[in-house]
Structures are given as C-alpha cells and as structure tokens.
Design an enzyme around this catalytic site. Sequence first.
Site, PDB file in Angstrom:
ATOM      1  N   GLU A   1       0.323   1.918   6.978  1.00 15.41           N
ATOM      2  CA  GLU A   1       1.743   2.291   6.836  1.00 15.41           C
ATOM      3  C   GLU A   1       2.200   1.702   5.512  1.00 15.41           C
ATOM      4  OE1 GLU A   1       3.364   4.317   8.517  1.00 15.41           O
ATOM      5  OE2 GLU A   1       2.608   4.346  10.562  1.00 15.41           O
TER       6      GLU A   1
ATOM      7  N   GLY B   1       2.259  -2.404   4.578  1.00 12.50           N
ATOM      8  CA  GLY B   1       2.570  -3.091   3.327  1.00 12.50           C
ATOM      9  C   GLY B   1       2.672  -2.080   2.207  1.00 12.50           C
ATOM     10  N   SER B   2       2.431  -2.541   0.995  1.00  5.75           N
ATOM     11  CA  SER B   2       2.609  -1.652  -0.160  1.00  5.75           C
ATOM     12  C   SER B   2       1.422  -0.695  -0.313  1.00  5.75           C
ATOM     13  CB  SER B   2       2.761  -2.494  -1.426  1.00  5.75           C
ATOM     14  OG  SER B   2       1.572  -3.211  -1.633  1.00  5.75           O
ATOM     15  N   THR B   3       1.658   0.375  -1.029  1.00  7.76           N
ATOM     16  CA  THR B   3       0.593   1.359  -1.261  1.00  7.76           C
ATOM     17  C   THR B   3      -0.549   0.726  -2.070  1.00  7.76           C
ATOM     18  OG1 THR B   3       2.089   3.224  -1.076  1.00  7.76           O
ATOM     19  CG2 THR B   3       0.098   3.586  -2.378  1.00  7.76           C
TER      20      THR B   3
ATOM     21  N   THR C   1      -1.604  -2.381  -2.106  1.00  2.00           N
ATOM     22  CA  THR C   1      -2.447  -3.207  -1.232  1.00  2.00           C
ATOM     23  C   THR C   1      -3.181  -2.329  -0.226  1.00  2.00           C
ATOM     24  OG1 THR C   1      -0.786  -4.956  -1.432  1.00  2.00           O
ATOM     25  CG2 THR C   1      -2.471  -5.269   0.227  1.00  2.00           C
ATOM     26  N   GLY C   2      -2.525  -1.294   0.250  1.00  2.00           N
ATOM     27  CA  GLY C   2      -3.157  -0.382   1.209  1.00  2.00           C
ATOM     28  C   GLY C   2      -4.458   0.202   0.663  1.00  2.00           C
TER      29      GLY C   2
ATOM     30  N   CYS D   1      11.047   0.314   4.470  1.00  2.00           N
ATOM     31  CA  CYS D   1      10.112   1.308   3.927  1.00  2.00           C
ATOM     32  C   CYS D   1      10.740   2.699   3.926  1.00  2.00           C
ATOM     33  CB  CYS D   1       8.810   1.295   4.715  1.00  2.00           C
ATOM     34  SG  CYS D   1       9.041   1.478   6.485  1.00  2.00           S
TER      35      CYS D   1
END
Length: 476
Positions: free
Chosen positions: A244, A222-224, A226-227, A278
């Site tokens: 990722e 997902g997004s950075t 949220t990561g 991505c």
Amino acid sequence: MNFSSDFTMTINGEAASGGASIDVINPATASSFAQCPDASAEDLDRAVQAAKDAFKTWKLVPVEERRAMLIKAGDLIMANADPLASLFTKEQGRPVTLAKQEILGAGYWFHATAALDLPVDITEDTDQRRVEVHHEPLGVVCAIVPWNFPVLLASWKIAPALLAGNTIVVKPSPYTPLCTLKMGELLRTVFPAGVVNIITGGDALGPMMTAHKGFAKISFTGSTATGKRVMEAAARDLKRITLELGGNDAAIVLPDVSAEKVSQSLFDGAFSNSAQICVATKRLYVHNDIYDDVRDRMVQIARRAVVGDGSQQGTQFGPVQNKAQYDRVMNLLESAKAEGLTIHQGATPDLEGYFVPLTIIDNPPEDSRVVVEEAFGPILPMMRFDDIDEVIARANNTDYGLAGAVWSADIERAVQIAGRLETGTVWINENLQSTPLTPLAGHKQSGFGAENGIYGLREFTQPKAIYIPKSSDAVA
Ligand code: NAD
C-alpha cells in the site's frame, strides 16, 4: 489495563527490551520524550522463530476460536483508547480527540475483520467429482507500517493475517513505535505466545526483515520508493507481497455544486491529519465558474484553523510528524516560492515543533513540483479547469493511482467520471472513507494487491485446489 511504565517489544508472548534503544521525538516540541528498543538481528531471529513455532499450532486452531480472540483484542484496544490516545498524540502529533478515533478505529477493525469468512469455494461439482478450493495460511507474515496512521494500519495487517491462520511479526515506523508496543502488551494477554510479535528499531530493521528467509509474506504500507525496495527484496525468495503505497490523489469539482456547501469538506479531504493521509486530496481541480468562490472560502478556513500542539485543547491540526518530512515539505514550499506561485497560508504557533502553515497554492502550472510530487504535508495545489475530458486526462497524468474524488450534483455523471479515473478508489461527494469490507488497492505505482475485506483477507492465504472423485471405482 495497567500498562508497564517502559516500552518493550513483544517476542514469543513476553516483554523484550533489546540491547540498544532509540529516541522517540514529540513532533510538537522537536524533543525526545521516550525511548524504544532498537531490535538486533538476534531479536528479529527470535521473533521470527517464535512466530514459526506458533504457526504450527495456530493454523490448526478452529476459526471460531481465532475470531473470538480477535474480538477480545478489539475490546481491549477500545477499552484502553484514552491512555493510548494521549501517548499517540505525543509520538504522532495529531490532536487527542482525533488520535482516540484512530485507536477506536483499530478496535473496530479487529471486530469487523473477525466477522469475515473464508469459505471453501467449489469450482466444479459433477457426477464424477467435486473440486474444492481451500484458502490456507501462508506462514509467518512480516508487517511494516508507516507513521501517519500507526495503530490503525497495523490493525489492518494483524487482524486478517491472524484470522487466516498466519502468525506475524510487526514493525512500526521508528518515528511512531510507542502505541504499537503498548498494543503488543494488550495482545500478549489474548493470543498464544509467538502468534503476534512486535519489534521496533531504526532504519536497518526494515531491510533486515524483508531479507529474512523466515517470512512467507510481506505486508507493507509506506512510500512508493520504499515499496519498490521491498518488492526487490521479496523477489529473492518469492515472498508474497501486499504493498500500500503513495498517492497524488485528484479531486474534481464540477460547476453544479454549491461552493458554500462543499468548501469545508474539500478542505478536510486535503488537510486532515495535517495532510499526512495516503488518500488525501493532493491535487484539487475546480471548475472555472466556481473556482474563485471555492478558493476564497478555503483560504478563509485555512486562516481560521488552529494549528498547534495536539495535546492542547482547541488544536485542530498538529505538526508534521517528523523532521525529515518537515524538511521535505518546507523544501517543496520554497520551490513554490522560487517559482513565483501564488501562495495563501494560515498561521503557525510560536513553538519549536515541526509546524507548517496550512497552505493553498493558487492555480500553479500542471508541471510544477507541488502538483507533480506527493507532498504528504499541508500544501494543497488548487487548479482551474474548463473541460471535463481535459481535467480527467490531467488527473490521470501521474504514476500514482490510489484514490480520487468527484464532486457534482449530477450523481450519474459523477459515476461516469469515476469510471474514467485510474485509481483503486473513487469517492463521490465525500472523502477519505474506508470500510473494513472494502478493498483499498492502489492502481499503477500506488500499490500491489489490496487490503481490507475479503480481498485483503485472501492476500494472507494460498489457494489450494483439491480434486475429489465421487467414487473410488477407478482405483479399487
Ligand atoms: P516509508 O516508506 O519511509 O516507511 C514506511 C515503513 O517502511 C517504515 O516502518 C520504515 O521504517 C520502513 N522502511 C523504510 N525503508 C525500508 C526498507 N528499505 N525496507 C523495509 N522497510 C523499510 O514511508 P513513511 O514516510 O513512513 O510513510 C509515508 C508514505 O506512506 C507516503 O508515501 C504515504 O502515501 C504512504 N502511505 C500509504 C498508505 C496506503 O494505504 N496506500 C497508507 C499510509 C501511508
């Protein structure tokens, strides 16, 4: 297979409806066309408990039997590619033929992953002793998946997690839950109860999962932003993680290539899946000598491209997948207009959905928002350069480091440039490639760990060293 008419979760090998439900929107019409279950905390507990119970026996199943089940799962997914593809288009937006490629790709990933091996490593073998390193499964895996490649990216997690002997609870994005639920119906017929659980829900479900003590590992795509939250949550009880995340990938085009030959590929590398990839090219650096030619050709391609409802024949590019993403992309476009940047665009259909014109921004300043931010939508900034050292510095001047591309007739030179890009993947004279044997691993804030191949498989295991003496003389 005859799918059921409703959308149910898979918990402990059985259909589970959950109490509440959430609407699923077709992005081409901006209206709801189905509902999926909104899992409660109790549903999550049941799924994790089922996976925990199943782990006790699944980890002991001989790897050859696990392989055979993965192959059967891949066969079933491929055999159902047509019904899954039309459902995929409704929930995700991508044109049906391309949607089918993703479903077939997921089946292929199950097959290719089944062929991987986790041999015992020997790190010492002397007259006195042998040291063996075994790769043991971790336990229950939490898999969280985004909406841009919902089926393929789920397969990247399910197949290696199970091959390594783990059990899993998968959560698709609330925007694209349906094909994953249908995949659950297929997997229920292959794996023992509790080995694969699939649950769906709204925004509260992801954080509930990452906080759940029953998981040994989180595999997140997902997004950075949220990561980082996932990593924080995992830290509380040191869950293993693979992340990722986002990217702002640069492609560098040297002056020795033919504009005519590369323009279509450069375009596809940026705009495929309506630029919601991505590893798509998100910053295109073209040498001054050929910049005008490449730009003019790409603008022509954008103007000719057919953007529309993916269920209609002839559509090449679907809508942006959801309203929040549409608003983000439109906001970025507005800011480009407000900055007075030069904008070239294709057409959009006269439909209610989340359609964004395929847009090329002509040589914006390096610090403009469209260059600095990951658009994750069909807006491509294209910039001029003269000096290779300077353009490499510009390409690397980002917190992201997912992938990049170099385009040149001089392959040796391109390889040298590839070596200087701070990314986990670099393509030379191609784009968007990934194989089940090759790691996808984000550099910098694009990720943590790797997926795919033996690199990804090992992330679902714990190395365990066993020191084995060659004789028992010392003790008896
Ligand atoms: P997102 O981060 O908003 O959501 C991803 C998933 O996380 C969804 O299932 C969502 O429900 C869940 N989630 C949201 N908040 C959470 C939280 N606090 N805790 C746990 N889970 C939570 O991302 P998205 O908008 O669905 O996807 C787009 C992003 O994903 C882009 O940045 C793209 O570059 C990235 N992406 C990366 C890869 C890769 O392999 N590196 C692949 C595809 C997409």
